[in-house]
Design a protein around this motif. Structure first.
Motif, short mmCIF file in Angstrom:
data_model
loop_
_atom_site.label_atom_id
_atom_site.label_comp_id
_atom_site.label_asym_id
_atom_site.label_seq_id
_atom_site.Cartn_x
_atom_site.Cartn_y
_atom_site.Cartn_z
N ALA A 1 43.31 29.41 32.13
CA ALA A 1 42.10 30.00 32.69
C ALA A 1 42.31 30.41 34.15
CB ALA A 1 40.93 29.02 32.57
N GLU A 2 43.20 29.70 34.83
CA GLU A 2 43.51 30.01 36.23
C GLU A 2 44.02 31.44 36.39
OE1 GLU A 2 44.74 29.49 40.42
OE2 GLU A 2 43.12 28.83 39.11
N LEU B 1 41.61 25.58 45.38
CA LEU B 1 41.16 26.33 44.22
C LEU B 1 42.29 26.54 43.21
CD1 LEU B 1 39.12 29.14 46.06
CD2 LEU B 1 38.26 26.99 45.11
N GLY C 1 42.17 32.97 48.17
CA GLY C 1 42.05 32.70 46.75
C GLY C 1 42.78 31.45 46.32
N GLY D 1 43.02 34.10 34.81
CA GLY D 1 41.86 34.97 34.91
C GLY D 1 41.18 34.86 36.26
N ARG D 2 41.08 33.63 36.77
CA ARG D 2 40.46 33.45 38.09
C ARG D 2 41.25 34.19 39.16
NH1 ARG D 2 40.67 31.06 42.83
NH2 ARG D 2 42.80 30.33 42.46
N ARG D 3 42.57 34.12 39.05
CA ARG D 3 43.40 34.81 40.05
C ARG D 3 43.25 36.32 39.97
NH1 ARG D 3 49.13 31.70 41.07
NH2 ARG D 3 48.33 29.57 41.06
N ARG D 4 43.16 36.85 38.76
CA ARG D 4 42.97 38.30 38.64
C ARG D 4 41.67 38.72 39.33
NH1 ARG D 4 44.99 37.47 33.36
NH2 ARG D 4 42.85 37.38 32.54
N ARG D 5 40.63 37.95 39.11
CA ARG D 5 39.34 38.28 39.73
C ARG D 5 39.39 38.13 41.25
NH1 ARG D 5 37.89 35.32 35.14
NH2 ARG D 5 37.60 33.40 36.36
N ALA D 6 40.20 37.20 41.71
CA ALA D 6 40.30 36.96 43.16
C ALA D 6 41.35 37.84 43.82
CB ALA D 6 40.63 35.48 43.41
N PRO E 1 48.93 28.67 36.75
CA PRO E 1 48.29 29.72 35.95
C PRO E 1 48.88 29.91 34.56
CG PRO E 1 49.85 30.71 37.44
CD PRO E 1 49.90 29.23 37.71
N GLU F 1 45.45 26.33 40.74
CA GLU F 1 46.11 25.46 39.78
C GLU F 1 47.22 26.26 39.12
OE1 GLU F 1 43.37 22.69 37.50
OE2 GLU F 1 41.98 24.32 38.00
#
Length: 209
Positions: A46-47, A108, A96, A49-54, A112, A110
């Motif tokens: 899931a990390e 934030l 990020g 996806g978070r990185r792509r958004r950030a 990926p 972790e």
């Protein structure tokens, strides 16, 4: 990669698919890590996806990863509790990776990606033991040979001893043959080196996707 072994990358990927379901991986990608061309079976976390958004890519600084590893995820840590070297690393961390607010730092980032298996194509099995062995601290390992060697029983014993799987995968119509199953990977502790391995993997698999 073809210069490194007789087995073509497509055949190695086919061999990797034999193990993917059992190791919880859902994708394969060619990478070069630890100086070894290989096909990794992996799963994006899931990390990713978070990185792509950030807008955050791979974190490949060992100092930053070591610093992040010392912080709890999502828990504010007072800036006053950091050492001077830690504050210096904090200033160099990308947006990020962490959040600084109210005189606290919050981790934030972790890992990926999770790597389940490294498949190493080789001509000679003794080289396969050495090359696949470079991934011992990080994931399960296997070598892929194009044809069975004459000393197959010696290979079985050596590979089983080191926990390295062996697959015979020619480029004909025959399916890959499992000679020795790879040993399950058990991580004793998560280190900055282990995290860097995952970040380097993430950098390569996202670049090629």
């Amino acid at each position: 990669m073809r210069g490194a072994a007789e087995v073509c990358p497509e055949t190695v990927s086919e061999a990797a698919s034999v193990f993917s379901a059992g190791i919880g991986s859902d994708a394969q990608s060619r990478v070069v890590l630890q100086g070894v061309p290989a096909v990794f079976s992996y799963r994006l976390e899931a990390e990713a996806g978070r990185r792509r958004r950030a807008g955050l890519g791979a974190i490949t600084s060992p100092d930053i990863l070591q610093f992040l590893l010392g912080l709890p995820v999502g828990v504010p840590v007072p800036l006053a509790a950091l050492t001077r070297p830690e504050r210096s690393v904090l200033r160099s961390a990308a947006d990020g990776a962490l959040l600084v607010e109210d005189q606290c730092v919050i981790r934030l980032a972790e890992p990926p990606v999770a790597v389940g298996l490294a498949m190493v194509p080789v001509r000679a099995w003794r080289r396969g033991l050495e090359h696949a062995g470079r991934f011992a601290p990080f994931c399960s390992r296997a070598m892929v040979l194009r044809r069975p060697p004459r000393d197959l029983e010696v290979l079985r014993m050596e590979a089983d001893f080191y926990g390295i799987g062996v697959v015979i995968a020619g480029e004909g119509a025959e399916p890959p043959e499992l000679v020795v199953p790879p040993a399950p990977f058990h991580r004793n502790r998560f280190t900055a080196a282990g995290w860097l391995f995952l970040e380097e993997t993430y950098r390569q698999v996202t670049r090629s996707s």
